[in-house]
Write an enzyme that holds these catalytic residues in place. Structure first.
Site, PDB file in Angstrom:
ATOM      1  N   ASN A  14      -3.238 -10.640   0.374  1.00  0.00           N
ATOM      2  CA  ASN A  14      -3.987 -10.030   1.466  1.00  0.00           C
ATOM      3  C   ASN A  14      -5.310  -9.484   0.903  1.00  0.00           C
ATOM      4  OD1 ASN A  14      -5.041  -8.309   3.413  1.00  0.00           O
ATOM      5  ND2 ASN A  14      -3.031  -7.606   4.103  1.00  0.00           N
ATOM      6  N   ASP A  77       2.803  -1.399  -0.645  1.00  0.00           N
ATOM      7  CA  ASP A  77       3.598  -1.807   0.512  1.00  0.00           C
ATOM      8  C   ASP A  77       3.326  -0.780   1.592  1.00  0.00           C
ATOM      9  OD1 ASP A  77       5.436  -3.996   1.274  1.00  0.00           O
ATOM     10  OD2 ASP A  77       6.628  -2.317   1.986  1.00  0.00           O
ATOM     11  N   SER A  78       2.924  -1.275   2.745  1.00  0.00           N
ATOM     12  CA  SER A  78       2.429  -0.353   3.753  1.00  0.00           C
ATOM     13  C   SER A  78       2.805  -0.833   5.143  1.00  0.00           C
ATOM     14  CB  SER A  78       0.905  -0.230   3.621  1.00  0.00           C
ATOM     15  OG  SER A  78       0.309  -1.498   3.500  1.00  0.00           O
ATOM     16  N   TYR A 162      -3.391  -3.237  12.173  1.00  0.00           N
ATOM     17  CA  TYR A 162      -3.278  -2.431  13.392  1.00  0.00           C
ATOM     18  C   TYR A 162      -4.439  -1.444  13.559  1.00  0.00           C
ATOM     19  CZ  TYR A 162       1.536  -4.205  13.172  1.00  0.00           C
ATOM     20  OH  TYR A 162       2.646  -5.018  13.121  1.00  0.00           O
ATOM     21  N   ASP A 163      -5.460  -1.534  12.725  1.00  0.00           N
ATOM     22  CA  ASP A 163      -6.573  -0.569  12.793  1.00  0.00           C
ATOM     23  C   ASP A 163      -7.201  -0.433  14.185  1.00  0.00           C
ATOM     24  OD1 ASP A 163      -6.502   0.505  10.244  1.00  0.00           O
ATOM     25  OD2 ASP A 163      -7.845  -1.002   9.399  1.00  0.00           O
TER      26      ASP A 163
HETATM   27  P1  ITT Z   1       1.375  -8.152   0.541  1.00  0.00           P
HETATM   28  O1  ITT Z   1       2.813  -7.851   0.795  1.00  0.00           O
HETATM   29  O2  ITT Z   1       1.156  -9.507  -0.029  1.00  0.00           O
HETATM   30  O3  ITT Z   1       0.678  -7.071  -0.224  1.00  0.00           O
HETATM   31  P2  ITT Z   1       1.063  -7.878   3.377  1.00  0.00           P
HETATM   32  O4  ITT Z   1      -0.100  -7.900   4.322  1.00  0.00           O
HETATM   33  O5  ITT Z   1       2.255  -8.730   3.694  1.00  0.00           O
HETATM   34  O6  ITT Z   1       0.547  -8.210   1.922  1.00  0.00           O
HETATM   35  P3  ITT Z   1       2.719  -5.515   3.603  1.00  0.00           P
HETATM   36  O7  ITT Z   1       3.987  -6.274   3.485  1.00  0.00           O
HETATM   37  O8  ITT Z   1       2.562  -4.240   2.832  1.00  0.00           O
HETATM   38  O9  ITT Z   1       1.469  -6.398   3.179  1.00  0.00           O
HETATM   39  O10 ITT Z   1       2.436  -5.256   5.148  1.00  0.00           O
HETATM   40  C1  ITT Z   1       1.437  -4.407   5.522  1.00  0.00           C
HETATM   41  C2  ITT Z   1       1.089  -4.627   6.988  1.00  0.00           C
HETATM   42  O11 ITT Z   1       0.954  -3.327   7.590  1.00  0.00           O
HETATM   43  C3  ITT Z   1      -0.256  -5.318   7.114  1.00  0.00           C
HETATM   44  O12 ITT Z   1      -0.113  -6.692   7.281  1.00  0.00           O
HETATM   45  C4  ITT Z   1      -0.851  -4.632   8.327  1.00  0.00           C
HETATM   46  O13 ITT Z   1      -0.412  -5.272   9.480  1.00  0.00           O
HETATM   47  C5  ITT Z   1      -0.249  -3.234   8.287  1.00  0.00           C
HETATM   48  N1  ITT Z   1      -1.152  -2.302   7.597  1.00  0.00           N
HETATM   49  C6  ITT Z   1      -1.012  -1.761   6.366  1.00  0.00           C
HETATM   50  N2  ITT Z   1      -2.055  -1.001   6.052  1.00  0.00           N
HETATM   51  C7  ITT Z   1      -2.901  -1.067   7.099  1.00  0.00           C
HETATM   52  C8  ITT Z   1      -4.170  -0.505   7.360  1.00  0.00           C
HETATM   53  O14 ITT Z   1      -4.799   0.233   6.471  1.00  0.00           O
HETATM   54  N3  ITT Z   1      -4.721  -0.775   8.530  1.00  0.00           N
HETATM   55  C9  ITT Z   1      -4.104  -1.536   9.446  1.00  0.00           C
HETATM   56  N4  ITT Z   1      -2.927  -2.135   9.270  1.00  0.00           N
HETATM   57  C10 ITT Z   1      -2.316  -1.893   8.093  1.00  0.00           C
END
Ligand code: ITT
Length: 202
Positions: A14, A77-78, A162-163
């Protein structure tokens, strides 16, 4: 005291996440280059993010990169946790509508699920857990949260995920309307990284 290395591999594909991490580290005066798995075309990303929480998934991702590449690794992870959805999408945020990384579909599904929820019950928070595995294998875990609420139609074109539907406490603009610097000051990711930086500074 643990020195930041010249480069660290972020366990992600990402690139918007990478951009934020790089920006936040730089704003703290850390000149470490944040690479991603896209810089390692031979890396086979076989991590199944099947842990029960953000901490577990971040550990899985960072450990896998450290083990495979033998370098300092970092993972984020977020996700978005919506009060009225009992904390979901949570760890399923990236694939809430079924297809991994489809930001528009994910956001639309959350909006639809919340459409009858009145303003006073639209609380939500972003959560980020950051795991850093140093070159020598020592592990550091930190967490950051950003409280706010959901609006009912997307606004703004900055940020990602989701920003466009999230307004942080004390703000009127959505995360996608904030300047990048303001988002970093308030964000779950900004807070988790600030904690990590002070942890490493010992
Ligand atoms: P990696 O696991 O490869 O790092 P990913 O996008 O799959 O990439 P996550 O599994 O941590 O990452 O999922 C995080 C999701 O949560 C991300 O795709 C967004 O939809 C949301 N998210 C996380 N941080 C965000 C932010 O700062 N603003 C908006 N949405 C966010």
């Amino acid at each position: 005291m643990t020195a930041w290395p010249p480069q660290v591999v972020l366990a992600t594909r990402n690139l918007k996440k990478q951009k934020e991490l790089q920006r936040i580290l730089s704003s703290h005066g850390i000149d470490t280059v944040v690479q991603t798995l896209a810089d390692y075309p031979d890396y086979i990303d076989d991590v199944v993010e099947d842990a029960a929480d953000f901490e577990g998934n971040a550990l899985l991702k960072a450990r896998a990169v450290h083990r495979a590449l033998g370098v300092a690794a970092i993972a984020d992870d977020s996700g978005l946790c919506v009060d009225a959805l009992n904390g979901m999408p949570g760890i399923l945020s990236a694939r809430w509508a079924g297809r991994h990384g489809d930001d528009t579909a994910n956001l639309q599904l959350v909006l639809n699920q919340c459409k009858d929820i009145p303003a006073e019950r639209r609380g939500a928070q972003f959560v980020a857990v950051v795991v850093y595995v140093a070159h020598d294998g020592r592990e550091f875990t930190t967490r950051g949260e950003m409280r706010g609420h959901l609006i009912d139609a997307p606004r703004g074109d900055r940020g990602f995920g989701y920003d466009p539907i999230f307004v942080a406490d004390g703000e009127t603009a959505t995360n996608a309307e904030l300047t990048p610097e303001r988002k970093d000051e308030l964000s779950h990711r900004g807070k988790a990284l600030a904690h990590l930086i002070s942890l490493l500074a010992g």
